[in-house]
Write an enzyme that holds these catalytic residues in place. Structure first.
Site, PDB file in Angstrom:
ATOM      1  N   PHE A 147      -2.482  42.495 -41.918  1.00 29.93           N
ATOM      2  CA  PHE A 147      -3.483  41.790 -41.125  1.00 29.93           C
ATOM      3  C   PHE A 147      -3.131  42.005 -39.659  1.00 29.93           C
ATOM      4  O   PHE A 147      -2.142  41.467 -39.164  1.00 29.93           O
ATOM      5  CB  PHE A 147      -3.547  40.298 -41.424  1.00 29.93           C
ATOM      6  CG  PHE A 147      -4.628  39.615 -40.616  1.00 29.93           C
ATOM      7  CD1 PHE A 147      -5.944  39.632 -41.049  1.00 29.93           C
ATOM      8  CD2 PHE A 147      -4.337  39.009 -39.414  1.00 29.93           C
ATOM      9  CE1 PHE A 147      -6.951  39.043 -40.297  1.00 29.93           C
ATOM     10  CE2 PHE A 147      -5.328  38.411 -38.649  1.00 29.93           C
ATOM     11  CZ  PHE A 147      -6.645  38.430 -39.094  1.00 29.93           C
ATOM     12  N   ASP A 232       4.107  44.756 -35.063  1.00 30.73           N
ATOM     13  CA  ASP A 232       3.143  43.694 -34.775  1.00 30.73           C
ATOM     14  C   ASP A 232       3.826  42.347 -35.032  1.00 30.73           C
ATOM     15  O   ASP A 232       3.946  41.899 -36.173  1.00 30.73           O
ATOM     16  CB  ASP A 232       1.910  43.853 -35.658  1.00 30.73           C
ATOM     17  CG  ASP A 232       0.854  42.771 -35.392  1.00 30.73           C
ATOM     18  OD1 ASP A 232       1.177  41.758 -34.747  1.00 30.73           O
ATOM     19  OD2 ASP A 232      -0.288  42.940 -35.854  1.00 30.73           O
ATOM     20  N   LYS A 261      -0.551  35.062 -29.555  1.00 32.14           N
ATOM     21  CA  LYS A 261      -0.502  33.691 -30.059  1.00 32.14           C
ATOM     22  C   LYS A 261       0.441  32.806 -29.247  1.00 32.14           C
ATOM     23  O   LYS A 261       0.043  32.238 -28.242  1.00 32.14           O
ATOM     24  CB  LYS A 261      -0.183  33.684 -31.552  1.00 32.14           C
ATOM     25  CG  LYS A 261      -1.281  34.352 -32.381  1.00 32.14           C
ATOM     26  CD  LYS A 261      -1.166  34.059 -33.841  1.00 32.14           C
ATOM     27  CE  LYS A 261      -2.185  34.832 -34.667  1.00 32.14           C
ATOM     28  NZ  LYS A 261      -3.577  34.445 -34.406  1.00 32.14           N
TER      29      LYS A 261
END
Length: 408
Positions: A147, A232, A261
């Site tokens: 993801f 990531d 984030k």
């Protein structure tokens, strides 16, 4: 006298969304109005312990006073210039983030997906200009069940049909191999490979942690084959796993590191590609950009986030409280929990499907005053703010035990 404004109920606010919001989410039926630290409060005043932390965007808790103060100070001075001009906060942010991660340069963006898209562009350009791959022939190797975001290019290399179906035609140039499989990775890398792009821990897949040595193996393979290792860490980074970065567990340094984030402190969207100088310097003026990327408000908050992490306090808390989390989950195995994977304050918990789906368990926990999020099937994710206390963590685990015992 003016009559006081009517306060809407949660049910009324949820109904009001349906005709005016695109239906691309299916949130739990709780309407948050206030938050502080590890707790949120709905419009009726009910309090909930947040065990999701905005998918790690709230690593430092809701309205962390240090970060709120940094934002307030900057709001009183300057919020946006665009990158048409310099601003007085960006150099400090970039230097401190590079220092924290042990890399050289920063490409500031806004959202996690933007960071991933930027890394794809940088890797391809590096492949053409440095590695010598023929024009438009570069490939990037990724892992199944990944993801990395929701843009059309990113869902082109997703294996989740919910994310892909109906959004083609898809962007070519990606090869998908099983996660945690070095042999398959080696077979997929060839002279056209610009980069290997992976999550050191797969979050959306259910907090899937690779075998010890996998990340070191990816680093060795990419170095030997002459391609880039892009990690990531948008969910796994910045203290979540008990170290600054998840790759730190194996002492690995990628060529490009993707952050987001938590970098915005739960206040503003901030993301970045952090990397080697010789890689990021393939970008020249006009070839890539973002109006809001590196804006002064983002740089001020991001700098304050880096300062929090430089103390090591949050990494230590995640490591120490991670033991409490693991021990609590281990005690529930066989009592409604089929298995779990945990690192630091992050866990994927597989619930016995006969008890309920992940959504049903999440709804049961909501009724007990604990907020979590389900993922595939009967798996739920636990990712509380790193400011959580041991007692709060134990109360969340006790609520899970109660929901499992009662069933849904």
């Amino acid at each position: 006298m003016t009559a006081p404004a009517r306060t809407h109920t949660s049910a009324e606010l949820i109904r009001a969304e349906a005709p005016v919001l695109a239906h691309n989410y299916h949130p739990l039926p709780v309407v948050v109005a206030r938050a502080e630290g590890t707790w949120v409060e709905d419009v009726e005043g009910r309090r909930y312990l947040d065990m999701l932390a905005g998918y790690s965007a709230l690593n430092f808790g809701h309205r962390n006073p240090v970060l709120i103060e940094a934002a307030h100070r900057q709001l009183d001075r300057l919020t946006l210039t665009s990158r048409a001009f310099h601003n007085d906060r960006l150099a400090h942010f970039a230097a401190s983030l590079a220092r924290l991660t042990g890399l050289d340069m920063v490409l500031p963006m806004n959202t996690g997906a933007e960071a991933v898209e930027s890394a794809v562009k940088v890797a391809r350009k590096w492949a053409y200009e440095v590695k010598g791959v023929a024009p438009d022939r570069a490939t990037i190797v990724v892992a199944a069940d990944n993801f990395h975001g929701r843009t059309t290019t990113i869902v082109s290399f997703s294996t989740d049909e919910t994310a892909r179906s109906g959004f083609g035609p898809f962007t070519p140039g990606f090869r998908i191999v099983p996660y945690n499989d070095l042999a398959a990775l080696e077979a997929a890398v060839d002279e056209t490979t610009a980069a290997v792009l992976i999550e050191p821990i797969q979050g959306e897949a259910g907090v899937v942690i690779p075998d010890d040595g996998y990340l070191a193996g990816v680093r060795e393979l990419t170095s030997r084959k002459g391609c880039l290792f892009v990690a990531d860490e948008i969910q796994s980074g910045l203290g979540r796993t008990g170290t600054t970065l998840a790759v730190d567990h194996e002492g690995v340094v990628p060529d490009l590191l993707l952050l987001g984030k938590a970098l915005g402190g739960g206040i503003v969207p901030v993301s970045a590609v952090v990397g080697r100088r010789d890689v990021l310097e393939v970008l020249r003026p006009g070839e890539h950009g973002s109006t809001f990327g590196g804006n002064p408000l983002a740089a001020a908050v991001g700098s304050a986030v880096v300062e929090l992490l430089e103390t090591g306090e949050f990494q230590r808390r995640a490591a120490e409280l991670g033991v409490v989390l693991r021990d609590g989950l281990a005690a529930l195995v066989g009592k409604g929990v089929e298995g779990f994977r945990a690192r630091g304050l992050w866990a994927g918990v597989d619930i016995d499907p006969s008890i309920g789906t992940g959504r049903e368990i999440s709804e049961g926990l909501m009724r007990e005053g604990v907020l979590v999020k389900d993922t595939h099937g009967s798996t739920i994710r636990l990712a509380p703010p790193l400011t959580i206390t041991a007692d709060e963590l134990r109360s969340a685990l006790a609520a899970l035990e109660k929901v499992l015992a009662q069933g849904v």
